[in-house]
Design a protein around this motif. Structure first.
Motif, PDB file in Angstrom:
ATOM      1  N   MET A   1       9.660  65.646  78.695  1.00  0.00           N
ATOM      2  CA  MET A   1       9.031  65.043  77.543  1.00  0.00           C
ATOM      3  C   MET A   1      10.026  65.062  76.387  1.00  0.00           C
ATOM      4  O   MET A   1      10.822  65.983  76.241  1.00  0.00           O
ATOM      5  CB  MET A   1       7.757  65.799  77.165  1.00  0.00           C
ATOM      6  N   SER A   2       9.978  64.010  75.537  1.00  0.00           N
ATOM      7  CA  SER A   2      10.912  63.923  74.434  1.00  0.00           C
ATOM      8  C   SER A   2      10.173  63.768  73.108  1.00  0.00           C
ATOM      9  O   SER A   2       8.989  63.434  73.071  1.00  0.00           O
ATOM     10  CB  SER A   2      11.876  62.761  74.638  1.00  0.00           C
ATOM     11  N   MET A   3      10.923  64.030  72.036  1.00  0.00           N
ATOM     12  CA  MET A   3      10.383  63.954  70.694  1.00  0.00           C
ATOM     13  C   MET A   3      11.432  63.304  69.804  1.00  0.00           C
ATOM     14  O   MET A   3      12.607  63.668  69.861  1.00  0.00           O
ATOM     15  CB  MET A   3      10.069  65.367  70.195  1.00  0.00           C
ATOM     16  N   GLU A   4      11.002  62.354  68.976  1.00  0.00           N
ATOM     17  CA  GLU A   4      11.910  61.706  68.031  1.00  0.00           C
ATOM     18  C   GLU A   4      11.679  62.266  66.637  1.00  0.00           C
ATOM     19  O   GLU A   4      10.559  62.238  66.129  1.00  0.00           O
ATOM     20  CB  GLU A   4      11.699  60.192  68.023  1.00  0.00           C
ATOM     21  N   VAL A   5      12.759  62.767  66.043  1.00  0.00           N
ATOM     22  CA  VAL A   5      12.719  63.343  64.701  1.00  0.00           C
ATOM     23  C   VAL A   5      13.659  62.532  63.827  1.00  0.00           C
ATOM     24  O   VAL A   5      14.842  62.381  64.141  1.00  0.00           O
ATOM     25  CB  VAL A   5      13.168  64.819  64.721  1.00  0.00           C
ATOM     26  N   ILE A   6      13.143  62.025  62.726  1.00  0.00           N
ATOM     27  CA  ILE A   6      13.964  61.318  61.760  1.00  0.00           C
ATOM     28  C   ILE A   6      14.324  62.304  60.648  1.00  0.00           C
ATOM     29  O   ILE A   6      13.447  62.902  60.027  1.00  0.00           O
ATOM     30  CB  ILE A   6      13.236  60.093  61.167  1.00  0.00           C
ATOM     31  N   VAL A   7      15.613  62.486  60.439  1.00  0.00           N
ATOM     32  CA  VAL A   7      16.122  63.367  59.387  1.00  0.00           C
ATOM     33  C   VAL A   7      16.470  62.475  58.207  1.00  0.00           C
ATOM     34  O   VAL A   7      17.264  61.535  58.344  1.00  0.00           O
ATOM     35  CB  VAL A   7      17.361  64.158  59.861  1.00  0.00           C
TER      36      VAL A   7
ATOM     37  N   GLY B   1      16.438  73.745  64.436  1.00  0.00           N
ATOM     38  CA  GLY B   1      15.072  74.213  64.166  1.00  0.00           C
ATOM     39  C   GLY B   1      14.051  73.669  65.154  1.00  0.00           C
ATOM     40  O   GLY B   1      13.203  74.404  65.661  1.00  0.00           O
ATOM     41  N   PHE B   2      14.130  72.379  65.447  1.00  0.00           N
ATOM     42  CA  PHE B   2      13.178  71.784  66.396  1.00  0.00           C
ATOM     43  C   PHE B   2      13.394  72.317  67.809  1.00  0.00           C
ATOM     44  O   PHE B   2      12.418  72.574  68.525  1.00  0.00           O
ATOM     45  CB  PHE B   2      13.252  70.258  66.363  1.00  0.00           C
ATOM     46  N   ASN B   3      14.638  72.483  68.216  1.00  0.00           N
ATOM     47  CA  ASN B   3      14.893  73.046  69.552  1.00  0.00           C
ATOM     48  C   ASN B   3      14.339  74.462  69.671  1.00  0.00           C
ATOM     49  O   ASN B   3      13.822  74.838  70.732  1.00  0.00           O
ATOM     50  CB  ASN B   3      16.392  73.042  69.867  1.00  0.00           C
ATOM     51  N   ARG B   4      14.416  75.239  68.618  1.00  0.00           N
ATOM     52  CA  ARG B   4      13.885  76.605  68.651  1.00  0.00           C
ATOM     53  C   ARG B   4      12.359  76.611  68.656  1.00  0.00           C
ATOM     54  O   ARG B   4      11.735  77.463  69.290  1.00  0.00           O
ATOM     55  CB  ARG B   4      14.437  77.419  67.483  1.00  0.00           C
ATOM     56  N   CYS B   5      11.744  75.655  67.969  1.00  0.00           N
ATOM     57  CA  CYS B   5      10.277  75.600  67.905  1.00  0.00           C
ATOM     58  C   CYS B   5       9.641  74.926  69.118  1.00  0.00           C
ATOM     59  O   CYS B   5       8.493  75.210  69.444  1.00  0.00           O
ATOM     60  CB  CYS B   5       9.835  74.868  66.640  1.00  0.00           C
ATOM     61  N   PHE B   6      10.376  74.027  69.748  1.00  0.00           N
ATOM     62  CA  PHE B   6       9.836  73.269  70.868  1.00  0.00           C
ATOM     63  C   PHE B   6      10.782  73.364  72.064  1.00  0.00           C
ATOM     64  O   PHE B   6      11.341  72.353  72.504  1.00  0.00           O
ATOM     65  CB  PHE B   6       9.619  71.806  70.464  1.00  0.00           C
ATOM     66  N   PRO B   7      10.956  74.575  72.611  1.00  0.00           N
ATOM     67  CA  PRO B   7      11.874  74.720  73.744  1.00  0.00           C
ATOM     68  C   PRO B   7      11.371  73.916  74.937  1.00  0.00           C
ATOM     69  O   PRO B   7      10.173  73.786  75.162  1.00  0.00           O
ATOM     70  CB  PRO B   7      11.856  76.222  74.033  1.00  0.00           C
ATOM     71  N   GLY B   8      12.289  73.352  75.662  1.00  0.00           N
ATOM     72  CA  GLY B   8      11.923  72.574  76.834  1.00  0.00           C
ATOM     73  C   GLY B   8      11.721  71.101  76.557  1.00  0.00           C
ATOM     74  O   GLY B   8      11.693  70.305  77.491  1.00  0.00           O
ATOM     75  N   LEU B   9      11.556  70.717  75.293  1.00  0.00           N
ATOM     76  CA  LEU B   9      11.430  69.299  74.959  1.00  0.00           C
ATOM     77  C   LEU B   9      12.808  68.719  74.677  1.00  0.00           C
ATOM     78  O   LEU B   9      13.696  69.413  74.163  1.00  0.00           O
ATOM     79  CB  LEU B   9      10.559  69.097  73.717  1.00  0.00           C
ATOM     80  N   GLN B  10      12.968  67.472  74.986  1.00  0.00           N
ATOM     81  CA  GLN B  10      14.187  66.750  74.650  1.00  0.00           C
ATOM     82  C   GLN B  10      14.026  66.262  73.214  1.00  0.00           C
ATOM     83  O   GLN B  10      13.194  65.399  72.942  1.00  0.00           O
ATOM     84  CB  GLN B  10      14.380  65.570  75.614  1.00  0.00           C
ATOM     85  N   ILE B  11      14.796  66.828  72.279  1.00  0.00           N
ATOM     86  CA  ILE B  11      14.677  66.491  70.860  1.00  0.00           C
ATOM     87  C   ILE B  11      15.777  65.509  70.490  1.00  0.00           C
ATOM     88  O   ILE B  11      16.960  65.782  70.687  1.00  0.00           O
ATOM     89  CB  ILE B  11      14.806  67.748  69.966  1.00  0.00           C
ATOM     90  N   GLN B  12      15.383  64.375  69.956  1.00  0.00           N
ATOM     91  CA  GLN B  12      16.348  63.397  69.474  1.00  0.00           C
ATOM     92  C   GLN B  12      16.239  63.359  67.952  1.00  0.00           C
ATOM     93  O   GLN B  12      15.220  62.928  67.402  1.00  0.00           O
ATOM     94  CB  GLN B  12      16.062  62.020  70.060  1.00  0.00           C
TER      95      GLN B  12
ATOM     96  N   LEU C   1       7.516  74.242  59.814  1.00  0.00           N
ATOM     97  CA  LEU C   1       6.884  73.764  61.051  1.00  0.00           C
ATOM     98  C   LEU C   1       5.688  74.610  61.498  1.00  0.00           C
ATOM     99  O   LEU C   1       4.934  74.173  62.370  1.00  0.00           O
ATOM    100  CB  LEU C   1       7.911  73.695  62.185  1.00  0.00           C
ATOM    101  N   THR C   2       5.490  75.793  60.927  1.00  0.00           N
ATOM    102  CA  THR C   2       4.374  76.634  61.380  1.00  0.00           C
ATOM    103  C   THR C   2       3.034  75.919  61.266  1.00  0.00           C
ATOM    104  O   THR C   2       2.134  76.152  62.067  1.00  0.00           O
ATOM    105  CB  THR C   2       4.303  77.972  60.616  1.00  0.00           C
ATOM    106  N   ARG C   3       2.902  75.039  60.320  1.00  0.00           N
ATOM    107  CA  ARG C   3       1.661  74.264  60.162  1.00  0.00           C
ATOM    108  C   ARG C   3       1.360  73.449  61.423  1.00  0.00           C
ATOM    109  O   ARG C   3       0.204  73.190  61.753  1.00  0.00           O
ATOM    110  CB  ARG C   3       1.792  73.350  58.953  1.00  0.00           C
TER     111      ARG C   3
END
Length: 177
Positions: free
Chosen positions: A1-7, A21-32, A167-169
């Protein structure tokens, strides 16, 4: 599963902090993480906590408008705040997800008097640091925090850690912050 993050920036420090930060919060997801230039709508050197936060919120909204299909939008806004007689470097991180937004503030770094004097004359923090330390473009490297802690901390690490707080929210929705 992947996730798109716009910085909401093309600064590599900010894009890397988001990825971290996203990789640490969502391990196992493909973060773009995709950098997107945005305007803060505030001064290029925010001079208060409120102005810095407003810049972060404005950037998230701008990124959301340009890339509405992303999973998350994130912005990092650095500024300064004077508390009593001391000037501190601070950052606000804002994160948008669906129609919600969360934000968190970084630790505050006390700035040396030489930097404060240059800033009082209208110089931005990054330029003042570069002049004091003989560096170039430190804001796209370790930043004030790296320079003043002898690289024990970096701008990227501070931003990534603050992003995790914001991201805790979304990572713990059962205990809404």
């Amino acid at each position: 599963m992947s996730m798109e993050v716009i910085v909401a920036s093309v600064n590599p420090v900010k894009v890397n902090a988001a990825r971290n930060g996203f990789n640490r919060c969502f391990p196992g997801l493909q973060i773009q993480c995709i950098g997107a230039p945005t305007e803060s709508g505030v001064a290029s050197q925010p001079l208060t906590d409120d102005e810095t936060l407003q810049g972060a919120l404005n950037r998230v909204q701008a990124a959301r408008e340009v890339h509405p299909s992303a999973d998350y939008w994130v912005s990092f806004e650095g500024g300064v705040d004077r508390i009593r007689s001391q000037l501190f470097a601070v950052a606000w991180v804002a994160v948008g997800h669906r129609d919600d937004i969360s934000y968190a503030r970084s630790a505050a770094l006390p700035l040396p008097q030489a930097v404060v004097e240059m800033m009082d004359q209208g110089m931005e923090l990054g330029e003042a640091n570069d002049r004091l330390f003989g560096t170039q473009n430190s804001k796209q490297q370790t930043g004030a925090i790296g320079l003043l802690t002898r690289d024990l901390l970096s701008r990227e690490s501070l931003y990534a850690d603050t992003l995790i707080l914001a991201l805790t929210r979304f990572t713990l929705p059962e205990v809404r912050t």
